[in-house]
Design a protein around this motif. Structure first.
Motif, PDB file in Angstrom:
ATOM      1  N   PRO A  41      18.477 -19.664  53.679  1.00 55.02           N
ATOM      2  CA  PRO A  41      17.142 -19.099  53.924  1.00 55.02           C
ATOM      3  C   PRO A  41      17.243 -17.600  54.231  1.00 55.02           C
ATOM      4  N   ILE A  42      16.192 -16.902  53.892  1.00 58.08           N
ATOM      5  CA  ILE A  42      16.136 -15.460  54.167  1.00 58.08           C
ATOM      6  C   ILE A  42      15.990 -15.275  55.673  1.00 58.08           C
ATOM      7  N   PRO A  43      16.828 -14.443  56.296  1.00 56.59           N
ATOM      8  CA  PRO A  43      16.650 -14.180  57.730  1.00 56.59           C
ATOM      9  C   PRO A  43      15.252 -13.610  57.993  1.00 56.59           C
ATOM     10  N   ARG A  44      14.673 -14.040  59.086  1.00 60.77           N
ATOM     11  CA  ARG A  44      13.291 -13.646  59.422  1.00 60.77           C
ATOM     12  C   ARG A  44      13.110 -12.128  59.445  1.00 60.77           C
ATOM     13  N   SER A  45      14.037 -11.411  60.062  1.00 54.56           N
ATOM     14  CA  SER A  45      13.891  -9.948  60.155  1.00 54.56           C
ATOM     15  C   SER A  45      13.936  -9.304  58.771  1.00 54.56           C
ATOM     16  N   ALA A  46      14.821  -9.776  57.902  1.00 59.52           N
ATOM     17  CA  ALA A  46      14.902  -9.224  56.550  1.00 59.52           C
ATOM     18  C   ALA A  46      13.623  -9.510  55.770  1.00 59.52           C
ATOM     19  N   LEU A  47      13.086 -10.705  55.936  1.00 59.93           N
ATOM     20  CA  LEU A  47      11.847 -11.067  55.251  1.00 59.93           C
ATOM     21  C   LEU A  47      10.676 -10.226  55.740  1.00 59.93           C
ATOM     22  N   ILE A  48      10.538 -10.089  57.053  1.00 64.38           N
ATOM     23  CA  ILE A  48       9.425  -9.312  57.612  1.00 64.38           C
ATOM     24  C   ILE A  48       9.524  -7.850  57.201  1.00 64.38           C
ATOM     25  N   LEU A  49      10.700  -7.274  57.321  1.00 63.58           N
ATOM     26  CA  LEU A  49      10.861  -5.868  56.941  1.00 63.58           C
ATOM     27  C   LEU A  49      10.696  -5.670  55.435  1.00 63.58           C
ATOM     28  N   GLY A  50      11.194  -6.603  54.649  1.00 60.78           N
ATOM     29  CA  GLY A  50      11.015  -6.512  53.202  1.00 60.78           C
ATOM     30  C   GLY A  50       9.551  -6.564  52.817  1.00 60.78           C
TER      31      GLY A  50
ATOM     32  N   PRO B 277      24.516 -11.004  50.373  1.00 62.45           N
ATOM     33  CA  PRO B 277      24.316 -12.226  51.166  1.00 62.45           C
ATOM     34  C   PRO B 277      23.802 -13.376  50.301  1.00 62.45           C
ATOM     35  N   ARG B 278      24.036 -14.576  50.743  1.00 61.87           N
ATOM     36  CA  ARG B 278      23.636 -15.766  49.977  1.00 61.87           C
ATOM     37  C   ARG B 278      22.122 -15.817  49.748  1.00 61.87           C
ATOM     38  N   TRP B 279      21.344 -15.271  50.659  1.00 56.11           N
ATOM     39  CA  TRP B 279      19.888 -15.298  50.569  1.00 56.11           C
ATOM     40  C   TRP B 279      19.320 -14.131  49.770  1.00 56.11           C
ATOM     41  N   TRP B 280      20.159 -13.235  49.310  1.00 58.63           N
ATOM     42  CA  TRP B 280      19.730 -11.980  48.696  1.00 58.63           C
ATOM     43  C   TRP B 280      18.775 -12.167  47.520  1.00 58.63           C
ATOM     44  N   MET B 281      19.104 -13.041  46.590  1.00 57.50           N
ATOM     45  CA  MET B 281      18.271 -13.175  45.394  1.00 57.50           C
ATOM     46  C   MET B 281      16.894 -13.746  45.717  1.00 57.50           C
ATOM     47  N   ALA B 282      16.809 -14.629  46.685  1.00 53.89           N
ATOM     48  CA  ALA B 282      15.486 -15.145  47.074  1.00 53.89           C
ATOM     49  C   ALA B 282      14.596 -13.997  47.560  1.00 53.89           C
ATOM     50  N   LEU B 283      15.158 -13.121  48.374  1.00 54.49           N
ATOM     51  CA  LEU B 283      14.398 -11.972  48.870  1.00 54.49           C
ATOM     52  C   LEU B 283      14.065 -11.011  47.742  1.00 54.49           C
ATOM     53  N   ARG B 284      15.038 -10.705  46.908  1.00 58.23           N
ATOM     54  CA  ARG B 284      14.825  -9.721  45.851  1.00 58.23           C
ATOM     55  C   ARG B 284      13.812 -10.200  44.811  1.00 58.23           C
ATOM     56  N   LEU B 285      13.832 -11.486  44.491  1.00 56.71           N
ATOM     57  CA  LEU B 285      12.832 -12.015  43.556  1.00 56.71           C
ATOM     58  C   LEU B 285      11.423 -11.866  44.132  1.00 56.71           C
ATOM     59  N   LEU B 286      11.275 -12.198  45.386  1.00 58.46           N
ATOM     60  CA  LEU B 286       9.977 -12.076  46.053  1.00 58.46           C
ATOM     61  C   LEU B 286       9.500 -10.622  46.072  1.00 58.46           C
ATOM     62  N   LEU B 287      10.364  -9.716  46.505  1.00 58.26           N
ATOM     63  CA  LEU B 287       9.963  -8.315  46.629  1.00 58.26           C
ATOM     64  C   LEU B 287       9.745  -7.658  45.268  1.00 58.26           C
ATOM     65  N   THR B 288      10.587  -7.971  44.307  1.00 55.70           N
ATOM     66  CA  THR B 288      10.413  -7.389  42.970  1.00 55.70           C
ATOM     67  C   THR B 288       9.098  -7.847  42.351  1.00 55.70           C
ATOM     68  N   THR B 289       8.754  -9.111  42.547  1.00 53.70           N
ATOM     69  CA  THR B 289       7.467  -9.608  42.048  1.00 53.70           C
ATOM     70  C   THR B 289       6.319  -8.821  42.670  1.00 53.70           C
ATOM     71  N   GLY B 290       6.392  -8.585  43.973  1.00 57.81           N
ATOM     72  CA  GLY B 290       5.355  -7.807  44.651  1.00 57.81           C
ATOM     73  C   GLY B 290       5.266  -6.381  44.154  1.00 57.81           C
ATOM     74  N   VAL B 291       6.401  -5.735  43.986  1.00 56.72           N
ATOM     75  CA  VAL B 291       6.432  -4.348  43.511  1.00 56.72           C
ATOM     76  C   VAL B 291       5.834  -4.254  42.111  1.00 56.72           C
ATOM     77  N   VAL B 292       6.292  -5.114  41.214  1.00 54.60           N
ATOM     78  CA  VAL B 292       5.803  -5.073  39.837  1.00 54.60           C
ATOM     79  C   VAL B 292       4.304  -5.366  39.788  1.00 54.60           C
ATOM     80  N   ALA B 293       3.857  -6.342  40.563  1.00 57.28           N
ATOM     81  CA  ALA B 293       2.424  -6.662  40.582  1.00 57.28           C
ATOM     82  C   ALA B 293       1.594  -5.467  41.050  1.00 57.28           C
ATOM     83  N   CYS B 294       2.111  -4.699  41.984  1.00 61.22           N
ATOM     84  CA  CYS B 294       1.367  -3.533  42.491  1.00 61.22           C
ATOM     85  C   CYS B 294       1.445  -2.333  41.560  1.00 61.22           C
ATOM     86  N   LEU B 295       2.503  -2.232  40.771  1.00 69.88           N
ATOM     87  CA  LEU B 295       2.623  -1.104  39.846  1.00 69.88           C
ATOM     88  C   LEU B 295       1.912  -1.369  38.512  1.00 69.88           C
ATOM     89  N   LEU B 296       1.715  -2.628  38.178  1.00 70.05           N
ATOM     90  CA  LEU B 296       1.062  -2.955  36.901  1.00 70.05           C
ATOM     91  C   LEU B 296      -0.321  -2.322  36.730  1.00 70.05           C
TER      92      LEU B 296
END
Length: 151
Positions: free
Chosen positions: A5-14, A128-147
């Motif tokens: 799982p994504i650590p809470r602090s990394a998720l909130i800050l991301g 970290p093992r949770w890295w791709m879960a976080l990056r997929l979430l954040l990249t989706t958000g970034v792309v959705a906002c730039l579209l």
């Protein structure tokens, strides 16, 4: 699919890091938000500029993150990691420019390409093992906002 799982602090800050992108979209579609932000903070903090400027900074920042992951490797894997880690910053420097549409398209391509680099570092056990879960979430958000800027 992902190992931890994504650590809470990394998720909130991301997720907090998505706020400038989101605010860019808000000021594109809510005239009152645009006017108030422009009056209080100036033109750099409204659409499309806030998302493009912030996106350029974050894409460059991610080069440093990948560089940090490369330090966990040795030999040719480390050397390749260091070289690959420079790509997001170089992409931002050389490709993000021109008008807002061109810049947004370049940033979208840069963030999608970064996702590939994220996977490579993660797959090698450098992230970290949770890295791709976080990056997929954040990249989706970034792309959705730039579209909306790109279209």
């Amino acid at each position: 699919m992902f190992e931890a799982p994504i650590p809470r602090s990394a998720l909130i800050l991301g997720l907090a890091g998505l706020l400038p992108f989101f605010w860019g979209v808000v000021t594109m579609f809510v005239p009152a938000a645009y006017a108030l932000t422009y009056e209080w903070l100036g033109g750099r903090f409204v659409a499309p500029f806030v998302g493009l400027q912030y996106g350029t900074i974050i894409l460059s920042f991610m080069s440093g993150v990948l560089w940090g992951f490369a330090t966990r490797a040795e030999g040719s894997v480390a050397a390749t990691g260091y070289a690959l880690s420079t790509l997001p910053a170089l992409w931002a420097f050389f490709m993000v420019g021109g008008g807002p549409v061109t810049a947004a398209i370049a940033l979208i391509a840069g963030f999608v390409g970064l996702l590939g680099l994220d996977w490579l570092f993660w797959n090698q056990g450098l992230a970290p093992r949770w890295w791709m879960a976080l990056r997929l979430l954040l990249t989706t958000g970034v792309v959705a906002c730039l579209l909306p800027v790109a279209l």
